[in-house]
Scaffold this motif. Sequence first.
Motif, PDB file in Angstrom:
ATOM      1  N   GLU A   9      35.763   0.604 120.344  1.00  0.00           N
ATOM      2  CA  GLU A   9      35.229   0.965 119.036  1.00  0.00           C
ATOM      3  C   GLU A   9      36.172   0.548 117.915  1.00  0.00           C
ATOM      4  O   GLU A   9      35.731   0.066 116.860  1.00  0.00           O
ATOM      5  N   THR A  10      37.464   0.703 118.124  1.00  0.00           N
ATOM      6  CA  THR A  10      38.448   0.291 117.112  1.00  0.00           C
ATOM      7  C   THR A  10      38.404  -1.214 116.907  1.00  0.00           C
ATOM      8  O   THR A  10      38.460  -1.703 115.768  1.00  0.00           O
ATOM      9  N   THR A  11      38.281  -1.966 117.994  1.00  0.00           N
ATOM     10  CA  THR A  11      38.233  -3.420 117.902  1.00  0.00           C
ATOM     11  C   THR A  11      36.991  -3.882 117.154  1.00  0.00           C
ATOM     12  O   THR A  11      37.070  -4.725 116.247  1.00  0.00           O
ATOM     13  N   LEU A  12      35.836  -3.349 117.515  1.00  0.00           N
ATOM     14  CA  LEU A  12      34.601  -3.742 116.844  1.00  0.00           C
ATOM     15  C   LEU A  12      34.668  -3.416 115.352  1.00  0.00           C
ATOM     16  O   LEU A  12      34.335  -4.252 114.502  1.00  0.00           O
ATOM     17  N   ALA A  13      35.080  -2.216 115.021  1.00  0.00           N
ATOM     18  CA  ALA A  13      35.132  -1.814 113.613  1.00  0.00           C
ATOM     19  C   ALA A  13      36.113  -2.681 112.824  1.00  0.00           C
ATOM     20  O   ALA A  13      35.836  -3.062 111.675  1.00  0.00           O
ATOM     21  N   ALA A  14      37.236  -3.017 113.421  1.00  0.00           N
ATOM     22  CA  ALA A  14      38.279  -3.767 112.716  1.00  0.00           C
ATOM     23  C   ALA A  14      37.822  -5.149 112.285  1.00  0.00           C
ATOM     24  O   ALA A  14      38.340  -5.703 111.306  1.00  0.00           O
ATOM     25  N   TRP A  15      36.841  -5.713 112.989  1.00  0.00           N
ATOM     26  CA  TRP A  15      36.409  -7.087 112.687  1.00  0.00           C
ATOM     27  C   TRP A  15      35.182  -7.143 111.794  1.00  0.00           C
ATOM     28  O   TRP A  15      34.659  -8.218 111.526  1.00  0.00           O
ATOM     29  N   THR A  16      34.699  -6.001 111.339  1.00  0.00           N
ATOM     30  CA  THR A  16      33.572  -5.985 110.405  1.00  0.00           C
ATOM     31  C   THR A  16      34.094  -6.010 108.970  1.00  0.00           C
ATOM     32  O   THR A  16      35.274  -5.753 108.713  1.00  0.00           O
ATOM     33  N   ALA A  17      33.190  -6.310 108.039  1.00  0.00           N
ATOM     34  CA  ALA A  17      33.592  -6.369 106.637  1.00  0.00           C
ATOM     35  C   ALA A  17      33.983  -4.999 106.106  1.00  0.00           C
ATOM     36  O   ALA A  17      34.926  -4.881 105.317  1.00  0.00           O
ATOM     37  N   ASP A  18      33.264  -3.953 106.530  1.00  0.00           N
ATOM     38  CA  ASP A  18      33.551  -2.619 105.987  1.00  0.00           C
ATOM     39  C   ASP A  18      34.410  -1.772 106.919  1.00  0.00           C
ATOM     40  O   ASP A  18      34.618  -0.580 106.674  1.00  0.00           O
ATOM     41  N   LYS A  19      34.918  -2.380 107.986  1.00  0.00           N
ATOM     42  CA  LYS A  19      35.839  -1.718 108.920  1.00  0.00           C
ATOM     43  C   LYS A  19      35.237  -0.450 109.522  1.00  0.00           C
ATOM     44  O   LYS A  19      35.908   0.582 109.688  1.00  0.00           O
ATOM     45  N   SER A  20      33.949  -0.542 109.867  1.00  0.00           N
ATOM     46  CA  SER A  20      33.276   0.605 110.478  1.00  0.00           C
ATOM     47  C   SER A  20      32.303   0.108 111.544  1.00  0.00           C
ATOM     48  O   SER A  20      32.137  -1.099 111.741  1.00  0.00           O
ATOM     49  N   LEU A  21      31.636   1.042 112.197  1.00  0.00           N
ATOM     50  CA  LEU A  21      30.632   0.709 113.212  1.00  0.00           C
ATOM     51  C   LEU A  21      29.215   0.745 112.642  1.00  0.00           C
ATOM     52  O   LEU A  21      28.241   0.665 113.402  1.00  0.00           O
ATOM     53  N   LYS A  22      29.063   0.814 111.331  1.00  0.00           N
ATOM     54  CA  LYS A  22      27.748   0.974 110.719  1.00  0.00           C
ATOM     55  C   LYS A  22      26.807  -0.190 111.016  1.00  0.00           C
ATOM     56  O   LYS A  22      25.587  -0.010 111.046  1.00  0.00           O
ATOM     57  N   SER A  23      27.323  -1.385 111.205  1.00  0.00           N
ATOM     58  CA  SER A  23      26.469  -2.555 111.439  1.00  0.00           C
ATOM     59  C   SER A  23      25.874  -2.586 112.839  1.00  0.00           C
ATOM     60  O   SER A  23      24.936  -3.345 113.095  1.00  0.00           O
ATOM     61  N   PHE A  24      26.416  -1.780 113.745  1.00  0.00           N
ATOM     62  CA  PHE A  24      25.959  -1.777 115.132  1.00  0.00           C
ATOM     63  C   PHE A  24      25.008  -0.606 115.348  1.00  0.00           C
ATOM     64  O   PHE A  24      25.346   0.538 115.038  1.00  0.00           O
ATOM     65  N   SER A  25      23.827  -0.888 115.865  1.00  0.00           N
ATOM     66  CA  SER A  25      22.885   0.193 116.125  1.00  0.00           C
ATOM     67  C   SER A  25      23.437   1.120 117.200  1.00  0.00           C
ATOM     68  O   SER A  25      24.273   0.733 118.030  1.00  0.00           O
ATOM     69  N   ASP A  26      22.968   2.365 117.184  1.00  0.00           N
ATOM     70  CA  ASP A  26      23.400   3.328 118.208  1.00  0.00           C
ATOM     71  C   ASP A  26      23.050   2.812 119.599  1.00  0.00           C
ATOM     72  O   ASP A  26      23.822   2.996 120.557  1.00  0.00           O
ATOM     73  N   GLU A  27      21.881   2.185 119.711  1.00  0.00           N
ATOM     74  CA  GLU A  27      21.449   1.663 121.016  1.00  0.00           C
ATOM     75  C   GLU A  27      22.368   0.534 121.498  1.00  0.00           C
ATOM     76  O   GLU A  27      22.713   0.459 122.683  1.00  0.00           O
ATOM     77  N   ALA A  28      22.761  -0.353 120.570  1.00  0.00           N
ATOM     78  CA  ALA A  28      23.668  -1.437 120.945  1.00  0.00           C
ATOM     79  C   ALA A  28      25.022  -0.889 121.368  1.00  0.00           C
ATOM     80  O   ALA A  28      25.633  -1.378 122.334  1.00  0.00           O
ATOM     81  N   MET A  29      25.502   0.125 120.672  1.00  0.00           N
ATOM     82  CA  MET A  29      26.782   0.720 121.046  1.00  0.00           C
ATOM     83  C   MET A  29      26.698   1.407 122.405  1.00  0.00           C
ATOM     84  O   MET A  29      27.675   1.413 123.166  1.00  0.00           O
ATOM     85  N   THR A  30      25.551   1.970 122.724  1.00  0.00           N
ATOM     86  CA  THR A  30      25.375   2.546 124.058  1.00  0.00           C
ATOM     87  C   THR A  30      25.547   1.465 125.118  1.00  0.00           C
ATOM     88  O   THR A  30      26.209   1.676 126.142  1.00  0.00           O
ATOM     89  N   HIS A  31      24.956   0.299 124.898  1.00  0.00           N
ATOM     90  CA  HIS A  31      25.128  -0.831 125.822  1.00  0.00           C
ATOM     91  C   HIS A  31      26.602  -1.234 125.909  1.00  0.00           C
ATOM     92  O   HIS A  31      27.139  -1.448 127.012  1.00  0.00           O
ATOM     93  N   ASN A  32      27.258  -1.379 124.751  1.00  0.00           N
ATOM     94  CA  ASN A  32      28.657  -1.803 124.742  1.00  0.00           C
ATOM     95  C   ASN A  32      29.534  -0.836 125.531  1.00  0.00           C
ATOM     96  O   ASN A  32      30.372  -1.255 126.346  1.00  0.00           O
ATOM     97  N   ARG A  33      29.345   0.434 125.284  1.00  0.00           N
ATOM     98  CA  ARG A  33      30.161   1.440 125.986  1.00  0.00           C
ATOM     99  C   ARG A  33      29.844   1.462 127.482  1.00  0.00           C
ATOM    100  O   ARG A  33      30.730   1.729 128.302  1.00  0.00           O
TER     101      ARG A  33
END
Length: 301
Positions: free
Chosen positions: A179-203
């Motif tokens: 989660e830290t890695t994904l957020a760090a590479w976004t423009a707003d430094k958060s997980l907002k761009s990733f849907s909850d469903e996509a994050m479920t897959h990632n995890r």
Amino acid sequence: MTDPPELFPGFEARTISVGGGKLFCRVGGKGPALLLLHGYPQSHVIWHKIAPTLQDHFTLVMPDLPGYGMSSIPALSATHEAYSKRSMARMMVELMRQLGHERFLLAGHDRGGRVSYRMALDHPDAVEKLAVLDILPTSDYWDRLDRSFGLKIYHWMFLAQPAPLPENLISASAIPYLETTLAAWTADKSLKSFSDEAMTHNRHWYAEFARIAATCEDYRAGATIDYEHDRADRDAGRKIRPPLLALWGDKGIASSVQDPLQVWKQWCDDASGQSLSCGHFLPEEATEACGKALLDFYTSE
């Protein structure tokens, strides 16, 4: 552990034996074949937002790279050969042939972009057009590493350390690291761009130690055999023959270089490109703009 949610309604889920391994992929849409390759630390799910834009124009093939998602996990080795982009590109060409596509359009993000440009170099007759998303060639990154760039892509050096150091450290806190890695590479430094469903897959898949190790091996290959393949091509004067579109986020990783397109023009005589208003994850942070750029590129004469 329950199965992650369905994100590609109407798409077929297939697992195809290729080159001694098995590749999981989603297939759907209509029209010319378009192979979409994801990057680190994600899976084919990165394309779920953009697929609706593209599926009415193209037959989409979206596999998980070897070791990622639900594809099989090649064995680690001293040479890292199974995780070289040359080996992965060969598998993807075979995958497309098994699906009936001798020639196809191609786009790759992050590590998938490295597989993609290697495919265009090694199998130019198979690739009609190539799009690379927020990357520069592997050898260019290594050759340009300085203090500021090294801090921005520290993971290249960390993940490339000998096994099992990075995978042991990551697995001790795998999901927070993800989660830290994904957020760090976004423009707003958060997980907002990733849907909850996509994050479920990632995890879901990143919780497996063997898959964490596979992603580290991917970067070990990048620091060794992939670099050597790139340098051999440059030294021999070989270039990417298919037309190439480079897209990068104006707050992404490739933007660390002043003019990413100029770098790609050294590799391909028919290269065009532009920046989008986003971070590293163009298909999820700038879905509409990325979809339009890809559609315009693939449908232009």
